[in-house]
Design a protein around this motif. Structure first.
Motif, PDB file in Angstrom:
ATOM      1  N   ILE A 156     113.861 -77.239  36.463  1.00 48.04           N
ATOM      2  CA  ILE A 156     113.032 -76.198  37.007  1.00 48.04           C
ATOM      3  C   ILE A 156     113.323 -76.052  38.318  1.00 48.04           C
ATOM      4  CG2 ILE A 156     110.844 -75.388  36.955  1.00 48.04           C
ATOM      5  CD1 ILE A 156     110.295 -77.314  34.595  1.00 48.04           C
ATOM      6  N   TYR A 157     113.430 -74.797  38.655  1.00 48.02           N
ATOM      7  CA  TYR A 157     113.521 -74.276  40.336  1.00 48.02           C
ATOM      8  C   TYR A 157     112.154 -74.310  40.815  1.00 48.02           C
ATOM      9  CZ  TYR A 157     114.752 -72.051  44.465  1.00 48.02           C
ATOM     10  OH  TYR A 157     114.944 -71.669  45.541  1.00 48.02           O
ATOM     11  N   SER A 158     111.374 -73.209  40.151  1.00 46.27           N
ATOM     12  CA  SER A 158     110.037 -73.087  40.571  1.00 46.27           C
ATOM     13  C   SER A 158     109.186 -72.611  39.548  1.00 46.27           C
ATOM     14  CB  SER A 158     110.062 -71.851  41.656  1.00 46.27           C
ATOM     15  OG  SER A 158     110.620 -70.555  41.127  1.00 46.27           O
ATOM     16  N   ILE A 159     107.923 -72.743  39.848  1.00 44.86           N
ATOM     17  CA  ILE A 159     106.659 -72.246  38.925  1.00 44.86           C
ATOM     18  C   ILE A 159     105.850 -71.226  39.698  1.00 44.86           C
ATOM     19  CG2 ILE A 159     105.238 -72.895  37.333  1.00 44.86           C
ATOM     20  CD1 ILE A 159     106.330 -75.922  37.353  1.00 44.86           C
TER      21      ILE A 159
ATOM     22  N   ASN B 117     110.502 -70.909  36.260  1.00 47.44           N
ATOM     23  CA  ASN B 117     111.899 -70.282  36.682  1.00 47.44           C
ATOM     24  C   ASN B 117     113.048 -71.459  36.733  1.00 47.44           C
ATOM     25  OD1 ASN B 117     110.694 -67.618  37.066  1.00 47.44           O
ATOM     26  ND2 ASN B 117     109.851 -68.709  39.036  1.00 47.44           N
ATOM     27  N   LEU B 118     114.097 -71.354  35.870  1.00 50.79           N
ATOM     28  CA  LEU B 118     115.041 -72.274  35.798  1.00 50.79           C
ATOM     29  C   LEU B 118     116.083 -72.276  37.036  1.00 50.79           C
ATOM     30  CD1 LEU B 118     115.444 -72.121  32.087  1.00 50.79           C
ATOM     31  CD2 LEU B 118     113.879 -73.571  33.263  1.00 50.79           C
ATOM     32  N   ARG B 119     116.576 -73.525  37.235  1.00 48.76           N
ATOM     33  CA  ARG B 119     117.485 -73.759  38.451  1.00 48.76           C
ATOM     34  C   ARG B 119     118.878 -72.946  38.311  1.00 48.76           C
ATOM     35  NH1 ARG B 119     116.846 -76.749  42.860  1.00 48.76           N
ATOM     36  NH2 ARG B 119     114.989 -77.436  42.073  1.00 48.76           N
ATOM     37  N   ASN B 120     119.490 -73.422  37.481  1.00 52.07           N
ATOM     38  CA  ASN B 120     120.967 -73.081  37.238  1.00 52.07           C
ATOM     39  C   ASN B 120     121.268 -71.866  36.913  1.00 52.07           C
ATOM     40  OD1 ASN B 120     123.719 -74.120  37.359  1.00 52.07           O
ATOM     41  ND2 ASN B 120     124.085 -73.806  35.309  1.00 52.07           N
TER      42      ASN B 120
ATOM     43  N   SER C 273     114.447 -64.741  39.698  1.00 50.10           N
ATOM     44  CA  SER C 273     113.463 -65.157  38.705  1.00 50.10           C
ATOM     45  C   SER C 273     112.363 -64.098  38.624  1.00 50.10           C
ATOM     46  CB  SER C 273     113.082 -66.633  39.201  1.00 50.10           C
ATOM     47  OG  SER C 273     112.275 -66.545  40.328  1.00 50.10           O
ATOM     48  N   LEU C 274     112.065 -63.428  39.717  1.00 46.76           N
ATOM     49  CA  LEU C 274     110.868 -62.301  39.615  1.00 46.76           C
ATOM     50  C   LEU C 274     111.552 -61.130  39.276  1.00 46.76           C
ATOM     51  CD1 LEU C 274     109.387 -62.783  43.240  1.00 46.76           C
ATOM     52  CD2 LEU C 274     108.510 -63.755  41.224  1.00 46.76           C
ATOM     53  N   LEU C 275     112.803 -60.724  39.263  1.00 48.34           N
ATOM     54  CA  LEU C 275     113.233 -59.409  38.960  1.00 48.34           C
ATOM     55  C   LEU C 275     112.852 -59.090  37.524  1.00 48.34           C
ATOM     56  CD1 LEU C 275     114.696 -56.714  40.167  1.00 48.34           C
ATOM     57  CD2 LEU C 275     116.831 -58.145  39.325  1.00 48.34           C
TER      58      LEU C 275
END
Length: 739
Positions: free
Chosen positions: A124-127, A144-147, A295-297
């Motif tokens: 996980i990259y961010s939440i 939001n996933l990392r890779n 991840s926001l897009l």
């Protein structure tokens, strides 16, 4: 073979840290945390919601060594899967209710089910955490996933149905008498998740982007946020209590456009992106390629996705005015048309901004009272409920406040309004019997006929009294343009009875309306008929379908709104001033903006308050609003909180897209017929309770200062008589002053 006290859990396949593809095909894992009633909303329709369990589990025995993010799975499993696996369902339920964080029973985490997922924490990259506040029912998280840069389906926490959240909230209220965090946010399922996540991973967030958390961030990730005030959350030390929880502070007011770009998923993000071109093409490319941006897009409208994917930010800046109009229109659509389940509709319309908290720091920490029940709308009062509330004599046998509470939170089924509105409009006393009401009706009918005959039988007056003729012409003109889209007033199937009238046709209902308004002109000799009263009468006339009842219903309505039509406009001035003071107390940022745009006189709310929102809502929705307002359940002047809620639910558009008085006025005028009632009612009730607690806190602090004979570090806010009157269920005294 496992030794005593160990679990036989299949080891996870060795893969790179940043991979998302975990090989757990039908693996059985041990639960560390479980939470029910976490839902995925595939559409905006409530019936399509998919409920499930969110869990943390470990994939291997730790043999006394600390677990890391590579050992822990974050999973979501739908209820329908667990119902077909009753043993696993029992383990999930036990894990949720248990204080133990490490159960020794294994459960299956399914693969290849729609929407279900299971990912390692390290992947996980961010939440994004979105608390349930300001009129939106459910808090939510976006992972939001990392890779891959992809986002998992948004998860919505239905906390009002979740036993663990309800129980934990009550425990906090009992132990600490303050279930709110420093930002004024009530404890919710997302807070519970953070408490458990920080046992295994580091969470880092910027004070400028309080809802976005980075998971095990690298120095490069931290640098990308360019934050001057990062708060770091890592696995707690032994001294840390497991019951402690963290919640972010409010964002500050003036931010670098880069930082503000990540603050929100709403139109504000888009507006900030349009400014970022000032920093040069290289910085723009970095921003657009950043993992958080990607991840926001997906959460932006498709038109905006296309815009960003083509990197036309320079063009957006060059065409700033058209872009601003587009963004404002889109934001309004998000706010008013999105279901509360839609993550894009979440708003950061805080009642207390960071600036306010600093200015009012003399109040000390917020000591708000916990509400066991979340603010939510209920079902309308039914005919069976209403009939069962009376004894054989037709006298009410249930508590009036109980009935009013049902109506306030759910309204009335349409078929019942004809029977119930006479009570709400003070035609019938609540403690009357059926026979008493029948006698009262006959008396009121006779009185209406007597009042009508005063002018109807006075033929010389009708032809010679200039004042009467002017009022009759004014009434006729108003009636002929009132609610002509409604079936009662649509057709002109009768010739006009007055050959000198400028109108050639009419119908029975319009003629009845004219008679009632002329009779009211006779009844209220001090005020008479004033333009706008026809708007108030038409819903009452259609609902009660009885001339005498409709007339006395109009009298009841005018007892409530008489001050609106005073010729010196003192009543309207007082209401607008009360609303101005309320905004100034509760949302200083919005108030300052209204001052800057020369809109602090709040003339944009004049029509709303004058005729009780008659032109702001479609017919059936207006009747639901009037159901609520007629109860006086929380406040006699509750319509002021409706106005405040409308302002709050549109605050981001006002703050970012309006720059002058005419723009503010135009924006509010164009809201007519587009305001979503249910979210507005929820926001209004939230605002009332927050206001009530604010007043209580200020009063208590003032009393403490007085008893200690000391001066506060900063002046306490003044609660004027106008503001204090908002807490009363009795009519305001419009003879007073605001000083």
């Amino acid at each position: 073979m496992s030794g005593p006290g160990q679990l036989d859990i299949p080891e996870m396949a060795e893969v790179e840290d940043d991979t998302v593809d975990i090989r757990i095909d039908k693996s059985r894992v041990a639960l560390l945390f479980s939470k029910s009633k976490v839902c995925i909303h595939p559409t905006t329709k409530i019936k399509d919601n998919i409920s499930g369990y969110l869990s943390l589990s470990k994939t291997k025995t730790n043999h006394g060594t600390p677990l890391t993010g590579n050992d822990i799975l974050l999973s979501w499993v739908p209820d329908f899967f667990l119902k077909s696996h009753p043993r696993d369902l029992n383990v999930f339920q036990t894990a949720e209710a248990s204080a133990e964080s490490d159960l020794r029973q294994l459960v299956e985490i399914p693969e290849h089910l729609d929407y279900s997922f299971s990912v390692r924490l390290n992947s996980i990259y961010s939440i994004l955490f979105r608390p349930p506040k300001y009129g939106w029912n459910y808090g939510s998280v976006v992972i939001n996933l990392r890779n891959s840069g992809e986002s998992l389906p948004p998860l919505f926490f239905h906390d009002d149905e979740c036993s663990s959240t309800i129980e934990y909230s009550r425990r906090i209220a009992k132990d600490h008498f303050d279930p709110f965090d420093e930002a004024g946010d009530i404890f919710w399922g997302g807070t519970h998740l953070i408490m458990h996540l920080k046992k295994y991973i580091s969470l880092e967030h910027s004070t400028h982007e309080p809802q976005l958390y980075l998971v095990n961030p690298t120095p490069e990730d931290t640098l990308a946020f360019q934050s001057h005030g990062l708060t770091h959350l890592s696995a707690p030390s032994k001294e840390c209590s497991n019951d402690s929880f963290f919640s972010p502070k409010k964002s500050q007011s003036f931010l670098n456009p880069f930082r503000r770009a990540f603050q929100d998923l709403s139109f504000t993000v888009l507006e900030r992106f349009s400014r970022v071109t000032n920093y040069g093409k290289t910085e723009v490319d970095k921003l657009m390629d950043h993992k958080v941006t990607k991840s926001l897009l997906p959460h932006f409208p498709r038109e905006v996705q296309v815009l960003f994917e083509s990197k036309r930010l320079q063009k957006l800046t060059e065409e700033y005015d058209p872009a601003r109009i587009f963004l404002a229109n889109w934001a309004a659509g998000v706010v008013e048309n999105s279901n509360t389940n839609n993550i894009n509709a979440s708003s950061e319309a805080g009642l207390w901004s960071e600036q306010q908290q600093e200015e009012d720091s003399s109040l000390g920490p917020f000591e708000l009272v916990y509400f066991d029940e979340r603010v939510k709308r209920g079902e309308p009062l039914t005919l069976d409920q209403w009939r069962s509330s009376f004894n054989s004599e037709g006298r009410l046998i249930v508590n009036i406040d109980y009935l009013l509470g049902i109506i306030f939170h759910g309204g009335i089924v349409p078929s019942l309004r004809k029977e119930l509105w006479p009570f709400l409009l003070s035609i019938y006393p609540w403690d009357s019997t059926e026979n008493e009401r029948k006698a009262l009706y006959l008396s009121l009918q006779d009185e209406y006929i007597r009042l009508k005959r005063r002018w109807y039988d006075d033929i010389p007056r009708q032809f010679n009294d200039r004042s009467f003729i002017e009022q009759r012409n004014r009434i006729e003109k108003d009636v002929h343009r009132t609610d002509r889209q409604h079936k009662y007033f649509q057709e002109e199937d009768l010739p006009h009875p007055d050959p000198q009238s400028t109108f050639s046709g009419t119908n029975l209902h319009m003629e009845m309306m004219k008679d009632m308004l002329l009779t009211y002109n006779e009844y209220d000799t001090e005020l008479g008929y004033v333009q706008g009263m026809s708007d108030l009468l038409s819903p009452i006339y259609v609902t009660l379908s009885d001339n005498a009842l409709a007339f006395w219903g109009m009298v009841g309505m005018m007892k409530r709104l008489h001050h609106n039509f005073l010729r010196d406009q003192s009543g309207m001035k007082r209401q607008l001033e009360t609303l101005r003071q309320l905004i100034q107390l509760m949302d200083k940022e919005l108030y300052i903006h209204l001052e800057k745009t020369d809109s602090s006189n709040l003339f944009c709310f004049f029509r709303m308050l004058l005729i009780y929102y008659k032109r702001e809502f479609d017919w059936e929705i207006l009747l639901k609003l009037w159901d609520v307002l007629f109860t006086n359940y929380l406040s006699y002047d509750y319509h002021i909180f409706i106005a405040y809620a409308i302002a709050e639910r549109h605050r981001e558009v006002l703050l970012n897209q309006t720059h002058a008085f005419d723009e503010v006025l135009k924006y509010f005028n164009e809201l007519s017929g587009k305001i979503a009632l249910e979210p507005t009612l929820i926001c209004a009730e939230h605002s009332f309770y927050q206001y009530k607690q604010t007043v209580s806190l200020i009063d208590r602090k003032r009393q403490e200062v007085k008893e200690n004979n000391e001066e506060p570090p900063k002046p306490l806010p003044v609660i004027t008589p106008y503001l204090r009157g908002l807490l009363s269920k009795k009519p305001s005294n419009y003879g007073g002053t605001s000083n």
